[in-house]
Design a protein around this motif. Structure first.
Motif, mmCIF file in Angstrom:
data_model
loop_
_atom_site.group_PDB
_atom_site.id
_atom_site.type_symbol
_atom_site.label_atom_id
_atom_site.label_comp_id
_atom_site.label_asym_id
_atom_site.label_seq_id
_atom_site.Cartn_x
_atom_site.Cartn_y
_atom_site.Cartn_z
ATOM 1 N N GLU A 18 11.958 -30.394 -42.343
ATOM 2 C CA GLU A 18 12.797 -31.022 -43.723
ATOM 3 C C GLU A 18 13.031 -31.586 -43.421
ATOM 4 N N VAL A 19 12.967 -32.329 -44.543
ATOM 5 C CA VAL A 19 13.694 -33.411 -44.222
ATOM 6 C C VAL A 19 15.569 -33.166 -45.409
ATOM 7 N N ILE A 20 16.176 -33.780 -44.510
ATOM 8 C CA ILE A 20 17.329 -33.083 -45.012
ATOM 9 C C ILE A 20 19.108 -34.202 -44.992
ATOM 10 N N ASP A 21 19.286 -35.035 -45.793
ATOM 11 C CA ASP A 21 19.783 -36.045 -46.246
ATOM 12 C C ASP A 21 21.511 -35.802 -46.043
ATOM 13 N N VAL A 22 21.880 -36.814 -45.097
ATOM 14 C CA VAL A 22 23.263 -36.711 -44.882
ATOM 15 C C VAL A 22 24.054 -37.600 -44.897
ATOM 16 N N SER A 23 23.839 -38.804 -46.457
ATOM 17 C CA SER A 23 23.965 -39.886 -46.359
ATOM 18 C C SER A 23 24.472 -40.563 -45.050
ATOM 19 N N TYR A 24 25.802 -40.772 -44.811
ATOM 20 C CA TYR A 24 26.144 -42.067 -43.389
ATOM 21 C C TYR A 24 26.730 -40.910 -42.349
ATOM 22 N N GLY A 25 26.576 -39.837 -42.410
ATOM 23 C CA GLY A 25 26.418 -38.532 -41.166
ATOM 24 C C GLY A 25 27.929 -38.444 -40.473
ATOM 25 N N ASN A 26 29.208 -39.017 -41.401
ATOM 26 C CA ASN A 26 30.045 -38.543 -40.681
ATOM 27 C C ASN A 26 30.376 -37.443 -40.547
ATOM 28 N N ASP A 79 32.361 -34.888 -41.892
ATOM 29 C CA ASP A 79 32.860 -34.462 -43.854
ATOM 30 C C ASP A 79 31.299 -33.926 -44.221
ATOM 31 N N ASP A 80 30.137 -35.134 -44.091
ATOM 32 C CA ASP A 80 28.814 -35.118 -44.618
ATOM 33 C C ASP A 80 28.110 -34.001 -43.837
ATOM 34 N N LEU A 81 28.201 -33.917 -42.396
ATOM 35 C CA LEU A 81 27.889 -32.323 -41.374
ATOM 36 C C LEU A 81 28.436 -31.101 -41.901
ATOM 37 N N LYS A 82 29.560 -31.445 -42.261
ATOM 38 C CA LYS A 82 30.154 -30.359 -41.983
ATOM 39 C C LYS A 82 30.294 -29.211 -43.730
ATOM 40 N N ARG A 83 29.789 -30.113 -45.009
ATOM 41 C CA ARG A 83 28.985 -30.673 -45.840
ATOM 42 C C ARG A 83 27.072 -29.298 -46.044
ATOM 43 N N ILE A 84 26.693 -30.010 -44.687
ATOM 44 C CA ILE A 84 25.532 -29.617 -44.489
ATOM 45 C C ILE A 84 25.579 -28.491 -44.382
ATOM 46 N N LYS A 85 25.767 -28.059 -43.348
ATOM 47 C CA LYS A 85 25.799 -26.824 -42.199
ATOM 48 C C LYS A 85 26.290 -25.952 -43.115
ATOM 49 N N GLU A 86 27.239 -25.653 -44.549
ATOM 50 C CA GLU A 86 27.647 -24.976 -45.309
ATOM 51 C C GLU A 86 26.469 -24.780 -45.964
ATOM 52 N N MET A 87 25.876 -25.325 -46.165
ATOM 53 C CA MET A 87 24.264 -25.160 -47.475
ATOM 54 C C MET A 87 22.984 -24.803 -47.330
ATOM 55 N N LYS A 88 22.921 -25.673 -45.397
ATOM 56 C CA LYS A 88 21.711 -25.220 -44.888
ATOM 57 C C LYS A 88 21.216 -24.914 -43.652
ATOM 58 N N ASN A 89 20.680 -24.703 -42.916
ATOM 59 C CA ASN A 89 20.139 -24.824 -42.255
ATOM 60 C C ASN A 89 19.439 -26.042 -40.915
ATOM 61 N N VAL A 90 20.556 -26.448 -40.212
ATOM 62 C CA VAL A 90 19.808 -27.829 -40.032
ATOM 63 C C VAL A 90 19.092 -27.831 -38.358
ATOM 64 N N THR A 91 18.894 -26.469 -37.508
ATOM 65 C CA THR A 91 18.524 -26.903 -36.693
ATOM 66 C C THR A 91 16.932 -26.958 -36.191
ATOM 67 N N ASN A 92 16.553 -28.488 -35.688
ATOM 68 C CA ASN A 92 15.820 -28.548 -35.346
ATOM 69 C C ASN A 92 15.287 -29.239 -36.541
ATOM 70 N N GLN A 93 15.699 -29.613 -37.958
ATOM 71 C CA GLN A 93 15.340 -30.301 -38.468
ATOM 72 C C GLN A 93 15.517 -31.961 -38.615
ATOM 73 N N ILE A 94 15.270 -33.025 -39.998
ATOM 74 C CA ILE A 94 15.016 -34.183 -39.428
ATOM 75 C C ILE A 94 15.870 -35.061 -40.881
ATOM 76 N N ALA A 95 17.046 -35.753 -40.046
ATOM 77 C CA ALA A 95 18.262 -36.217 -40.913
ATOM 78 C C ALA A 95 17.722 -37.794 -41.258
ATOM 79 N N LEU A 96 17.669 -38.221 -43.013
ATOM 80 C CA LEU A 96 18.204 -38.874 -43.738
ATOM 81 C C LEU A 96 19.331 -39.488 -43.700
ATOM 82 N N LEU A 97 19.352 -40.729 -42.455
ATOM 83 C CA LEU A 97 20.616 -41.229 -42.398
ATOM 84 C C LEU A 97 20.770 -42.574 -43.069
#
Length: 792
Positions: free
Chosen positions: A275-283, A285-303
């Motif tokens: 699955e593609v997960i949008d992480v914006s600029y990847g700082n 704060d972005d990663l903390k917000r996304i990890k609270e919403m989804k399981n990112v293990t072995n997923q594809i980041a849109l950076l």
């Protein structure tokens, strides 16, 4: 001649001959004096000569002949044009002959009988009187011409230097740079960069540059695979190339400049469907917000590229558990690149198979085919629009809307990356202009040339044409007998696109020599990237000099574009010299104002050759001429000035400014920063200001002062820095933030964790750097004070 010389000649005339021979011995082969004799040895010889002449002095015509012979010898030497009046010889409190007179047997061996008295007639008196008159007239003439040859003060000498520099630089013409640029652009049509290297070497040699040579290294390069990488949407089965074009079954000829061959050098290779997960600029704060919403293990980041170093963001994604990354540039950041593919390098610097040491025959090579476990694929913004099913009305609206994957929609893609790893030879071209009085002190002027198998726009031809124009102007003056005081080393680096490989390997190869002798690095990387604003990136110690040159040239031209001067991270071959050697560095470049206002680190992307049209931005090459003359003045000031134009107080002020603003409370750093400023102020007033007076400019003191100045920034190299961050903490991530970058990163890291251990480690790094710099200046002041006490 030792202190217990019992067999000294018993006549003063023979003693004079020995002193005369000593003077001639000190003025030995002129071919060696410029390159081997240090300033302190010359000063010692002058002191010894002065003491012995004073103690051997006797009235009479023989002494006048000796003095005149010495003057003739000095005038005929290669150093006759040096300002000897500015050298103040130290007087010995107790000379050799005075010490000998205190010995018990001195009277027996060296006393002379009293002269017999004779009646003196009128003729004898007349001869004495005439001799005195002749000596008096000769003395007046010698004093007059000696004074006439020497500059009277520092101001007149400074004016002469500026006139000389302007005379050198006025021969630089925009038309010559344009002609050289066009000749270079026609060269890089083959995959072999040796043709370009040979052309550069031939041209530099024909201009008169000394000892121009190739320096080759066999390095591990990560190259595009036999076919382009691809991204496939699972829902529709549509397959796309990185630039957004549909996949074609037709076989394509391999070419690194093909727009389909967009890749990340040293990425992991293989296939990943996730699955593609949008992480914006990847700082953080972005990663903390996304990890609270989804399981990112072995997923594809849109950076998105920009705002933070790519290597740092990839390290965060790797720690979070992502398996792949689709990297792109938002059209709102760089609108003209929406449909372009690009290349990035994941190499922090140098040959990956020989980290920390040069890639020369006999050295152990590690097996490192990739530098990250992530599958990283750069893609165009047009492909991102297709992946997120961007509606046409949104895409065509007037205002620029950043690309964003809707949070309620799910996209699963299959990404396939193919790369190959091979050892290839890269070539550096290095030429020297030897210095006259300090040939063991180097100023490096660096540009880069096209490297095979990589994306390279025309910027390399622009920088090479500029450095060649400066060499031409410089060598015209050298052929008329002038030389700078210090050696200038001109370098055209290979392998820049793969992680500044050529400059890193050369720096590691000559590390011991450069640590001791390198004074400054002047960068000519991508000098014309726009035409609206002159942008200067420089060390804090050189900001004052750069500002002076900017203002001077601005007033002389009559039209003054907006000028920006800052100490920010540079994405070029200066990296090794800043982060591993702590060398003061400067770079001029023309930019677009919009590019300066946007997110930083977009320059990490390398576009195909057609992406940058140099002649569209600077059709008459007037910007190229301005850059050449600005850099030329800075280079000449550093290479030829008696005192290095580095400012110690500006470093202390930069440190204090870096502790202000919205950042973690670090009171333990304020007191050391204050002490650093006090020491720098004292050093500036006690040592720098007197050095500007030629009467106090003794060679030994000047050499000591310059040694302190050239090593000032070495104290600010920290042992550990986050990936992509500079180890030299005097440089910031961008021009908008003045705080220490490693402290800001540690604070962001601390907010997402319960422990503040990372922040404390960063504070300790900064504290040790500030304290080391303060002790460095204090030790320098103590050394100067000891020298003064010893001479008194």
């Amino acid at each position: 001649m030792g202190e217990n010389e019992a067999s000294l000649p018993n006549t003063a005339l023979q003693g004079k001959k020995m002193a005369y021979q000593k003077v001639n011995a000190d003025q030995r082969a002129p071919g060696h004096s410029h390159y081997l004799d240090s300033d302190d040895l010359q000063a010692t010889a002058l002191d010894l000569e002065w003491d012995m002449e004073k103690e051997l002095e006797e009235p009479g015509f023989e002494q006048f002949q000796l003095d005149r012979a010495e003057n003739q010898n000095l005038e005929n030497s290669e150093t006759a044009d040096l300002n000897l009046d500015s050298i103040q010889p130290a007087t010995s409190p107790k000379g050799r002959f005075q010490r000998l007179q205190e010995e018990s047997d001195y009277v027996t061996h060296y006393t002379r009988s009293a002269p017999k008295s004779k009646p003196c007639n009128f003729c004898c008196l007349l001869k004495i009187f005439c001799t005195a008159i002749i000596l008096f007239i000769f003395g007046i003439l010698i004093g007059y011409y000696a004074h006439k040859k020497c500059p009277s003060n520092a101001t007149s000498s400074g004016k002469l230097d500026l006139q000389l520099y302007q005379e050198i630089l006025k021969t630089i013409q925009a038309e010559d740079i344009k002609k050289s640029f066009r000749n270079l652009v026609q060269l890089y049509k083959s995959e072999d960069d040796m043709e370009i290297s040979k052309k550069i070497k031939t041209q530099w040699t024909s201009l008169g540059l000394e000892d121009v040579q190739f320096v080759n290294y066999s390095v591990l390069l990560n190259l595009p695979g036999p076919s382009p990488s691809s991204v496939t949407l699972r829902s529709s089965g549509q397959c796309f190339h990185p630039n957004g074009q549909p996949c074609s079954q037709e076989a394509r000829k391999h070419s690194s400049q093909d727009p389909l061959y967009s890749y990340a050098a040293y990425s992991a290779k293989g296939t990943l469907e996730a699955e593609v997960i949008d992480v914006s600029y990847g700082n953080a704060d972005d990663l903390k917000r996304i990890k609270e919403m989804k399981n990112v293990t072995n997923q594809i980041a849109l950076l998105k590229l920009g705002k933070l170093p790519l290597l740092y963001k990839l390290s965060l994604l790797e720690k979070a558990g992502f398996g792949g990354v689709l990297l792109y540039i938002d059209p709102c950041d760089l609108p003209k690149t929406a449909n372009l593919s690009f290349m990035v390098s994941l190499n922090p610097g140098g040959d990956p198979s020989t980290p920390g040491y040069p890639s020369v025959d006999g050295n152990f090579r590690q097996n490192r085919s990739n530098l990250t476990p992530l599958l990283v694929q750069p893609i165009s913004a047009s492909l991102v629009a297709k992946l997120i099913s961007l509606r046409e009305d949104r895409a065509s609206s007037g205002a620029c809307t950043p690309l964003e994957l809707p949070s309620n929609e799910k996209r699963i893609v299959n990404m396939q990356i193919q790369t190959v790893t091979e050892f290839k030879t890269i070539t550096n071209v290095v030429g020297y202009l030897k210095g006259l009085t300090s040939p063991d002190r180097y100023i490096i002027v660096g540009s880069h040339h096209h490297t095979a198998y990589s994306f390279n726009s025309q910027e390399w031809a622009s920088s090479t044409a500029i450095i060649t124009a400066f060499i031409r102007a410089l060598m015209l003056r050298v052929k008329r007998g002038w030389r700078p005081d210090r050696t200038i080393v001109f370098c055209s680096w290979g392998g820049t696109a793969f992680g500044n490989t050529g400059s890193y390997e050369w720096g590691e190869d000559f590390k011991k020599v450069l640590q001791r002798n390198l004074v400054a690095y002047v960068s000519l990387h991508s000098p014309v990237r726009g035409n609206s604003s002159l942008y200067s990136v420089t060390s804090p110690s050189l900001q004052q000099l750069v500002a002076e040159k900017n203002n001077f040239n601005c007033s002389r031209r009559g039209q003054c574009p907006e000028t920006n001067i800052s100490s920010v991270q540079m994405q070029d071959d200066a990296n090794y010299f800043i982060n591993h050697l702590g060398v003061p560095t400067v770079r001029f470049a023309y930019e677009d104002i919009k590019a300066l206002e946007g997110p930083s680190f977009l320059s990490e992307a390398l576009f195909p050759k057609h992406a940058t049209k140099i002649e569209e931005m600077d059709p008459f090459f007037n910007l190229h001429e301005t850059i050449t003359k600005l850099l030329g003045e800075v280079i000449l000031q550093i290479a030829d000035g008696p005192i290095l134009p580095f400012n110690a107080l500006d470093i202390a002020l930069e440190v204090q400014n870096s502790l202000k603003g919205d950042q973690p409370d670090t009171p333990q750093l304020l007191a050391p920063a204050s002490r650093l400023r006090e020491s720098a102020e004292l050093f500036q007033s006690d040592e720098m200001r007197p050095a500007n007076d030629p009467e106090e400019r003794a060679p030994v003191r000047v050499r000591m002062l310059n040694d302190i100045l050239q090593d000032m920034e070495k104290s600010f190299l920290v042992q550990h820095a986050p990936p992509g961050f500079y180890r030299n903490i005097l440089y910031h991530l961008d021009g908008k933030t003045s705080q220490f970058s490693i402290l800001l990163e540690a604070w962001e890291h601390c907010k997402s964790l319960a422990s503040n251990e990372t922040l404390q480690e960063a504070v300790s790094e900064v504290l040790n750097s500030i304290s080391a710099a303060q002790l460095y200046f204090k030790a320098g002041l103590d050394v100067f004070e000891s020298v003064l006490v010893g001479k008194n």
